[in-house]
Design a protein around this motif. Structure first.
Motif, PDB file in Angstrom:
ATOM      1  N   ASP A  90       0.828  -1.210   0.000  1.00 29.01           N
ATOM      2  CA  ASP A  90       0.000   0.000   0.000  1.00 29.01           C
ATOM      3  C   ASP A  90       0.865   1.264   0.000  1.00 29.01           C
ATOM      4  O   ASP A  90       0.566   2.235  -0.700  1.00 29.01           O
ATOM      5  N   GLN A  91       1.933   1.248   0.799  1.00 22.07           N
ATOM      6  CA  GLN A  91       2.837   2.402   0.840  1.00 22.07           C
ATOM      7  C   GLN A  91       3.551   2.582  -0.503  1.00 22.07           C
ATOM      8  O   GLN A  91       3.714   3.704  -0.984  1.00 22.07           O
ATOM      9  N   GLN A  92       3.982   1.482  -1.116  1.00 24.51           N
ATOM     10  CA  GLN A  92       4.632   1.555  -2.429  1.00 24.51           C
ATOM     11  C   GLN A  92       3.673   2.162  -3.457  1.00 24.51           C
ATOM     12  O   GLN A  92       4.062   3.025  -4.243  1.00 24.51           O
ATOM     13  N   TRP A  93       2.418   1.696  -3.432  1.00 20.15           N
ATOM     14  CA  TRP A  93       1.423   2.211  -4.365  1.00 20.15           C
ATOM     15  C   TRP A  93       1.232   3.705  -4.162  1.00 20.15           C
ATOM     16  O   TRP A  93       1.183   4.472  -5.129  1.00 20.15           O
ATOM     17  N   LEU A  94       1.136   4.125  -2.907  1.00 18.64           N
ATOM     18  CA  LEU A  94       0.925   5.533  -2.591  1.00 18.64           C
ATOM     19  C   LEU A  94       2.098   6.401  -3.073  1.00 18.64           C
ATOM     20  O   LEU A  94       1.892   7.444  -3.698  1.00 18.64           O
ATOM     21  N   GLN A 105      -2.885  14.504  -3.712  1.00 17.89           N
ATOM     22  CA  GLN A 105      -3.305  13.764  -2.524  1.00 17.89           C
ATOM     23  C   GLN A 105      -4.832  13.807  -2.371  1.00 17.89           C
ATOM     24  O   GLN A 105      -5.439  12.833  -1.931  1.00 17.89           O
ATOM     25  N   VAL A 106      -5.442  14.905  -2.748  1.00 22.63           N
ATOM     26  CA  VAL A 106      -6.898  15.033  -2.664  1.00 22.63           C
ATOM     27  C   VAL A 106      -7.557  13.996  -3.576  1.00 22.63           C
ATOM     28  O   VAL A 106      -8.508  13.310  -3.181  1.00 22.63           O
ATOM     29  N   GLU A 107      -7.046  13.877  -4.775  1.00 24.62           N
ATOM     30  CA  GLU A 107      -7.593  12.927  -5.750  1.00 24.62           C
ATOM     31  C   GLU A 107      -7.474  11.487  -5.245  1.00 24.62           C
ATOM     32  O   GLU A 107      -8.429  10.705  -5.330  1.00 24.62           O
ATOM     33  N   ILE A 108      -6.323  11.155  -4.685  1.00 23.99           N
ATOM     34  CA  ILE A 108      -6.101   9.795  -4.179  1.00 23.99           C
ATOM     35  C   ILE A 108      -6.988   9.534  -2.962  1.00 23.99           C
ATOM     36  O   ILE A 108      -7.573   8.454  -2.812  1.00 23.99           O
ATOM     37  N   ALA A 109      -7.093  10.532  -2.079  1.00 23.30           N
ATOM     38  CA  ALA A 109      -7.935  10.376  -0.878  1.00 23.30           C
ATOM     39  C   ALA A 109      -9.390  10.125  -1.264  1.00 23.30           C
ATOM     40  O   ALA A 109     -10.058   9.267  -0.674  1.00 23.30           O
ATOM     41  N   LYS A 110      -9.888  10.830  -2.266  1.00 23.40           N
ATOM     42  CA  LYS A 110     -11.268  10.602  -2.739  1.00 23.40           C
ATOM     43  C   LYS A 110     -11.415   9.189  -3.283  1.00 23.40           C
ATOM     44  O   LYS A 110     -12.410   8.519  -3.021  1.00 23.40           O
ATOM     45  N   GLU A 111     -10.416   8.740  -4.041  1.00 21.46           N
ATOM     46  CA  GLU A 111     -10.459   7.392  -4.622  1.00 21.46           C
ATOM     47  C   GLU A 111     -10.515   6.334  -3.524  1.00 21.46           C
ATOM     48  O   GLU A 111     -11.229   5.333  -3.638  1.00 21.46           O
ATOM     49  N   LEU A 112      -9.743   6.547  -2.446  1.00 25.24           N
ATOM     50  CA  LEU A 112      -9.705   5.573  -1.352  1.00 25.24           C
ATOM     51  C   LEU A 112     -10.847   5.757  -0.354  1.00 25.24           C
ATOM     52  O   LEU A 112     -11.054   4.908   0.514  1.00 25.24           O
ATOM     53  N   GLY A 113     -11.534   6.880  -0.455  1.00 26.83           N
ATOM     54  CA  GLY A 113     -12.648   7.151   0.463  1.00 26.83           C
ATOM     55  C   GLY A 113     -12.174   7.511   1.853  1.00 26.83           C
ATOM     56  O   GLY A 113     -12.832   7.154   2.846  1.00 26.83           O
ATOM     57  N   ILE A 114     -11.038   8.205   1.954  1.00 26.95           N
ATOM     58  CA  ILE A 114     -10.509   8.631   3.257  1.00 26.95           C
ATOM     59  C   ILE A 114     -10.260  10.131   3.225  1.00 26.95           C
ATOM     60  O   ILE A 114     -10.303  10.765   2.169  1.00 26.95           O
ATOM     61  N   LEU A 115     -10.018  10.711   4.397  1.00 24.95           N
ATOM     62  CA  LEU A 115      -9.698  12.131   4.479  1.00 24.95           C
ATOM     63  C   LEU A 115      -8.282  12.383   3.942  1.00 24.95           C
ATOM     64  O   LEU A 115      -7.416  11.510   4.017  1.00 24.95           O
ATOM     65  N   ARG A 122      -0.366   8.637   6.143  1.00 24.56           N
ATOM     66  CA  ARG A 122       0.179   7.420   5.524  1.00 24.56           C
ATOM     67  C   ARG A 122       1.429   7.744   4.708  1.00 24.56           C
ATOM     68  O   ARG A 122       2.428   7.030   4.762  1.00 24.56           O
ATOM     69  N   LEU A 123       1.349   8.833   3.964  1.00 29.48           N
ATOM     70  CA  LEU A 123       2.483   9.251   3.140  1.00 29.48           C
ATOM     71  C   LEU A 123       3.673   9.627   4.020  1.00 29.48           C
ATOM     72  O   LEU A 123       4.817   9.249   3.730  1.00 29.48           O
ATOM     73  N   SER A 124       3.411  10.324   5.109  1.00 31.64           N
ATOM     74  CA  SER A 124       4.491  10.710   6.040  1.00 31.64           C
ATOM     75  C   SER A 124       5.178   9.490   6.641  1.00 31.64           C
ATOM     76  O   SER A 124       6.411   9.443   6.736  1.00 31.64           O
ATOM     77  N   ARG A 125       4.375   8.482   7.025  1.00 31.38           N
ATOM     78  CA  ARG A 125       4.972   7.256   7.578  1.00 31.38           C
ATOM     79  C   ARG A 125       5.854   6.560   6.541  1.00 31.38           C
ATOM     80  O   ARG A 125       6.944   6.089   6.860  1.00 31.38           O
ATOM     81  N   ALA A 126       5.393   6.509   5.302  1.00 26.07           N
ATOM     82  CA  ALA A 126       6.175   5.868   4.244  1.00 26.07           C
ATOM     83  C   ALA A 126       7.480   6.620   4.015  1.00 26.07           C
ATOM     84  O   ALA A 126       8.549   6.015   3.884  1.00 26.07           O
ATOM     85  N   LEU A 127       7.397   7.944   3.979  1.00 24.68           N
ATOM     86  CA  LEU A 127       8.604   8.749   3.757  1.00 24.68           C
ATOM     87  C   LEU A 127       9.590   8.614   4.917  1.00 24.68           C
ATOM     88  O   LEU A 127      10.807   8.578   4.713  1.00 24.68           O
ATOM     89  N   LYS A 128       9.086   8.543   6.151  1.00 21.83           N
ATOM     90  CA  LYS A 128       9.959   8.352   7.318  1.00 21.83           C
ATOM     91  C   LYS A 128      10.683   7.008   7.222  1.00 21.83           C
ATOM     92  O   LYS A 128      11.865   6.902   7.547  1.00 21.83           O
ATOM     93  N   LYS A 129       9.955   5.996   6.763  1.00 24.47           N
ATOM     94  CA  LYS A 129      10.548   4.682   6.608  1.00 24.47           C
ATOM     95  C   LYS A 129      11.665   4.701   5.562  1.00 24.47           C
ATOM     96  O   LYS A 129      12.742   4.113   5.760  1.00 24.47           O
TER      97      LYS A 129
END
Length: 135
Positions: A90-94, A105-115, A122-129
């Protein structure tokens, strides 16, 4: 009466002439020099050889990266790929959607149905990793 100098067969000759003739001669001489300069400028403006430019001190900088820069870039890409493989699918996809495909990010959030803020987390966690892996 004025004296003018002119060149004949490589020898400098000086003669005495009337003032009006000297003025006319100066105008003609100046115009001739100007035309010679224009002709020289025109011929070198579009037809400068690389050798002449180098001889005159012109330095040519290549737009191509040096072999060392190419190697360093390849190493960076390889390291970044390794860092991406440490992420979940999921992180790789993002990361791919945001940074490689340029989606908002707005477009992706709408697609996933999340804020958007959840997506941002999620993106911040992936970048920290990724950052942790690279350090």
């Amino acid at each position: 009466m004025k004296k003018i100098k002119y060149e004949v067969n490589g020898k400098l000759v000086e003669i005495e002439v009337t003032d009006s003739f000297a003025e006319s001669y100066e105008i003609i001489n100046l115009e001739t020099k100007r035309n010679d300069w224009k002709h020289e400028r025109r011929s070198t403006k579009y037809n400068s050889s690389l050798d002449l430019l180098v001889e005159s001190g012109f330095q040519i900088v290549s737009e191509e990266p040096t072999p060392d820069e190419k190697l360093e870039k390849q190493e960076d890409i390889s390291l970044l790929r390794q860092a991406l493989f440490t992420l979940t699918e999921d992180q790789q996809w993002l990361i791919k959607e945001v940074y490689f495909k340029g989606r908002s990010q707005v477009e992706i959030a709408k697609e996933l149905g999340i804020l958007k803020s959840s997506l941002n987390d999620r993106l911040s966690r992936a970048l920290k990793k990724i950052k942790k892996f690279l350090n």
